[in-house]
Design a protein around this motif. Sequence first.
Motif, PDB file in Angstrom:
ATOM      1  N   VAL A   1     -27.582  72.103  27.615  1.00 11.27           N
ATOM      2  CA  VAL A   1     -26.914  73.411  27.742  1.00 11.27           C
ATOM      3  C   VAL A   1     -25.417  73.177  27.538  1.00 11.27           C
ATOM      4  N   LYS A   2     -24.846  73.848  26.523  1.00 12.36           N
ATOM      5  CA  LYS A   2     -23.469  73.509  26.143  1.00 12.36           C
ATOM      6  C   LYS A   2     -22.398  74.157  27.034  1.00 12.36           C
ATOM      7  N   ASN A   3     -22.598  75.423  27.455  1.00 13.05           N
ATOM      8  CA  ASN A   3     -21.483  76.114  28.110  1.00 13.05           C
ATOM      9  C   ASN A   3     -21.721  76.601  29.529  1.00 13.05           C
ATOM     10  N   VAL A   4     -22.758  77.423  29.696  1.00 14.41           N
ATOM     11  CA  VAL A   4     -22.889  78.151  30.966  1.00 14.41           C
ATOM     12  C   VAL A   4     -24.326  78.128  31.481  1.00 14.41           C
ATOM     13  N   ILE A   5     -24.463  78.021  32.797  1.00 12.55           N
ATOM     14  CA  ILE A   5     -25.768  78.204  33.438  1.00 12.55           C
ATOM     15  C   ILE A   5     -25.661  79.409  34.376  1.00 12.55           C
ATOM     16  N   ALA A   6     -26.506  80.407  34.172  1.00 15.68           N
ATOM     17  CA  ALA A   6     -26.495  81.607  35.014  1.00 15.68           C
ATOM     18  C   ALA A   6     -27.853  81.732  35.699  1.00 15.68           C
ATOM     19  N   PHE A   7     -27.840  81.642  37.033  1.00 13.89           N
ATOM     20  CA  PHE A   7     -29.075  81.716  37.823  1.00 13.89           C
ATOM     21  C   PHE A   7     -29.059  82.993  38.638  1.00 13.89           C
ATOM     22  N   PHE A   8     -30.093  83.792  38.504  1.00 14.54           N
ATOM     23  CA  PHE A   8     -30.169  85.049  39.250  1.00 14.54           C
ATOM     24  C   PHE A   8     -31.188  84.891  40.376  1.00 14.54           C
ATOM     25  N   VAL A   9     -30.706  84.897  41.612  1.00 12.08           N
ATOM     26  CA  VAL A   9     -31.611  84.677  42.744  1.00 12.08           C
ATOM     27  C   VAL A   9     -31.253  85.543  43.941  1.00 12.08           C
ATOM     28  N   GLY A  10     -32.179  85.626  44.857  1.00 10.93           N
ATOM     29  CA  GLY A  10     -31.912  86.316  46.121  1.00 10.93           C
ATOM     30  C   GLY A  10     -32.042  85.315  47.243  1.00 10.93           C
ATOM     31  N   PRO A  11     -31.208  85.409  48.274  1.00  9.03           N
ATOM     32  CA  PRO A  11     -31.378  84.512  49.413  1.00  9.03           C
ATOM     33  C   PRO A  11     -32.601  84.965  50.193  1.00  9.03           C
ATOM     34  N   VAL A  12     -33.396  84.041  50.675  1.00  6.56           N
ATOM     35  CA  VAL A  12     -34.579  84.428  51.454  1.00  6.56           C
ATOM     36  C   VAL A  12     -34.498  83.806  52.840  1.00  6.56           C
ATOM     37  N   LYS A  13     -35.373  84.263  53.683  1.00  9.45           N
ATOM     38  CA  LYS A  13     -35.345  83.770  55.046  1.00  9.45           C
ATOM     39  C   LYS A  13     -36.666  83.069  55.328  1.00  9.45           C
ATOM     40  N   ILE A  14     -36.593  81.898  55.955  1.00  7.01           N
ATOM     41  CA  ILE A  14     -37.817  81.289  56.474  1.00  7.01           C
ATOM     42  C   ILE A  14     -37.696  81.441  57.972  1.00  7.01           C
ATOM     43  N   ARG A  15     -38.546  82.263  58.546  1.00  8.16           N
ATOM     44  CA  ARG A  15     -38.409  82.612  59.969  1.00  8.16           C
ATOM     45  C   ARG A  15     -36.962  83.045  60.234  1.00  8.16           C
ATOM     46  N   THR A  16     -36.212  82.241  61.045  1.00  9.84           N
ATOM     47  CA  THR A  16     -34.857  82.692  61.366  1.00  9.84           C
ATOM     48  C   THR A  16     -33.787  82.095  60.451  1.00  9.84           C
ATOM     49  N   SER A  17     -34.165  81.140  59.618  1.00 12.67           N
ATOM     50  CA  SER A  17     -33.142  80.512  58.768  1.00 12.67           C
ATOM     51  C   SER A  17     -33.016  81.226  57.435  1.00 12.67           C
ATOM     52  N   ARG A  18     -31.830  81.657  57.132  1.00 17.48           N
ATOM     53  CA  ARG A  18     -31.584  82.257  55.834  1.00 17.48           C
ATOM     54  C   ARG A  18     -31.347  81.121  54.835  1.00 17.48           C
ATOM     55  N   ILE A  19     -32.022  81.187  53.713  1.00 18.68           N
ATOM     56  CA  ILE A  19     -31.896  80.093  52.742  1.00 18.68           C
ATOM     57  C   ILE A  19     -31.065  80.574  51.552  1.00 18.68           C
ATOM     58  N   PRO A  20     -29.851  80.118  51.435  1.00 20.45           N
ATOM     59  CA  PRO A  20     -29.009  80.555  50.304  1.00 20.45           C
ATOM     60  C   PRO A  20     -29.354  79.753  49.046  1.00 20.45           C
ATOM     61  N   ILE A  21     -30.354  80.241  48.319  1.00 21.65           N
ATOM     62  CA  ILE A  21     -30.838  79.496  47.150  1.00 21.65           C
ATOM     63  C   ILE A  21     -29.686  79.185  46.196  1.00 21.65           C
ATOM     64  N   ASP A  22     -28.832  80.197  45.978  1.00 25.88           N
ATOM     65  CA  ASP A  22     -27.753  80.006  44.995  1.00 25.88           C
ATOM     66  C   ASP A  22     -26.801  78.883  45.409  1.00 25.88           C
ATOM     67  N   THR A  23     -26.527  78.766  46.708  1.00 22.65           N
ATOM     68  CA  THR A  23     -25.608  77.710  47.157  1.00 22.65           C
ATOM     69  C   THR A  23     -26.233  76.335  46.923  1.00 22.65           C
ATOM     70  N   ILE A  24     -27.519  76.229  47.180  1.00 21.08           N
ATOM     71  CA  ILE A  24     -28.188  74.935  46.999  1.00 21.08           C
ATOM     72  C   ILE A  24     -28.203  74.542  45.504  1.00 21.08           C
ATOM     73  N   ILE A  25     -28.484  75.514  44.650  1.00 22.06           N
ATOM     74  CA  ILE A  25     -28.475  75.235  43.208  1.00 22.06           C
ATOM     75  C   ILE A  25     -27.054  74.898  42.745  1.00 22.06           C
ATOM     76  N   LYS A  26     -26.098  75.615  43.284  1.00 19.71           N
ATOM     77  CA  LYS A  26     -24.685  75.369  42.932  1.00 19.71           C
ATOM     78  C   LYS A  26     -24.308  73.923  43.271  1.00 19.71           C
ATOM     79  N   GLU A  27     -24.659  73.503  44.487  1.00 22.83           N
ATOM     80  CA  GLU A  27     -24.295  72.141  44.903  1.00 22.83           C
ATOM     81  C   GLU A  27     -24.981  71.100  44.027  1.00 22.83           C
ATOM     82  N   HIS A  28     -26.223  71.373  43.680  1.00 19.75           N
ATOM     83  CA  HIS A  28     -26.921  70.403  42.831  1.00 19.75           C
ATOM     84  C   HIS A  28     -26.273  70.331  41.443  1.00 19.75           C
ATOM     85  N   LEU A  29     -25.904  71.479  40.906  1.00 13.40           N
ATOM     86  CA  LEU A  29     -25.264  71.486  39.585  1.00 13.40           C
ATOM     87  C   LEU A  29     -23.879  70.834  39.647  1.00 13.40           C
TER      88      LEU A  29
END
Length: 415
Positions: free
Chosen positions: A339-367
Amino acid sequence: MSVQSILFRRLVNDIPSTTYATHGLYMYPAKFIPQVVRYVINKYTLPGDWLFDPFAGYGTVAIESTITGRNCVLWDLNPILYLLVHASTHNETLTLRDLYIDFEYKDAFHPRWNNISYWHPREFYDVLSRAWGYWHREVSRKLKPLAAIPLLKVTRYFSYSDEKIAKLYKSKYAEEKVKKLLSTDWRRKMEKMYWDYAREVVEKVKEYQGYNPKPVEVVVKASDEKVFTSKYVVVDSIKEKLDREVDVLVTSPPYLQAQEYVRSFKLELAWLGFSGNFISNLSKHEIPYNEVREGYISSKTYEVLKKEVEKLNHEKLLKLYISYFNSLALFLNNNHDNVKNVIAFFVGPVKIRTSRIPIDTIIKEHLEYLGWKHEVTLVDTIVSRRLFKSETNPATGLEDERTPTEHLLIMRRVV
Ligand SMILES: C[S@@+](CC[C@H](N)C(=O)[O-])C[C@H]1O[C@@H](n2cnc3c(N)ncnc32)[C@H](O)[C@@H]1O
């Protein structure tokens, strides 16, 4: 960190509605709204550039690519992608007569799926199998995707499945519907419904053609059992590798507690000619039910939240959590180089029981770990899409968390 609140529906002003052109030919759960794709196209690409969607679903990116003159590569585990992309980007004259189906065709087609009789009463099945016999044997390759759209809608309606929800589900409402239909002149209604839907297809295709689509390349790679192509292949995006460079990756991956897509389309796939065994095997590759182990993701937030999930003492949930993020990371590890220029990920944060999971933040950190730079995260504050109609997710058996906000994560390659 740059976060901006916006309304995705107002992101671009050259799109009249979320279902304009051929975007609404058939239902697809958790579809992109075209405005999101158009925004990414307008902002980060030029005509002739290449887009890539590895979880392409309905093929929203194909429609937006052809209308704006961009090329694209689309992957999906779900074979129906072939059909939807061909139907929704059809750029030749189409008349109602082209969609002719003989509901009394002599040579009936019988799905290779034992369970089919569970979904249709005998009376409906007999007529549908004649109509599908005509589709399989008489309709030309080019017109098959287009005629399949109204025929699939009719098939879904004349079944015990609740056509109002995407998931394949025998509801009380649907059983009542079948009972009522059987006491009427359903045979005439079936054909009339086919032609009403066929008319809609012709109109929508004309509307699409009115946007003057360009002769770009649309490369589709989806699973197949020699139905749409000559190939017998399972396309699992986490194992695939791009064989060309692309300019922008724009995708909306499955959600953490996502619908089981392949299972939702089982009835459609069976009538299209896929065997029950092939379809069941596809399901095993579906994120996050594919049981990928750890070792691919690098994110602090992932580690912190994993500890939270572990505390719940729920093995199934932990497995889903691990499989989900490691699948996405594995896909990125294999393909981000192309991928030469940009990665655009469209996601929603979800909750597992009481923990909100910020999918975008986790993907951001990995990238970031892979060398990419965060440009912006656009957050829509209005809940516009609903993944499920029911209160519990049928796949996990857990209470469903409505997705509270939707996020578009934009990452740039560091030059
Ligand atoms: C949120 S949907 C994508 C919707 C799409 N953006 C659209 O506009 O229609 C996620 C997609 O990921 C696909 N998927 C799930 N697991 C996959 C896998 N292992 N490989 C490829 N595709 C997969 C599903 O079939 C589904 O179509």
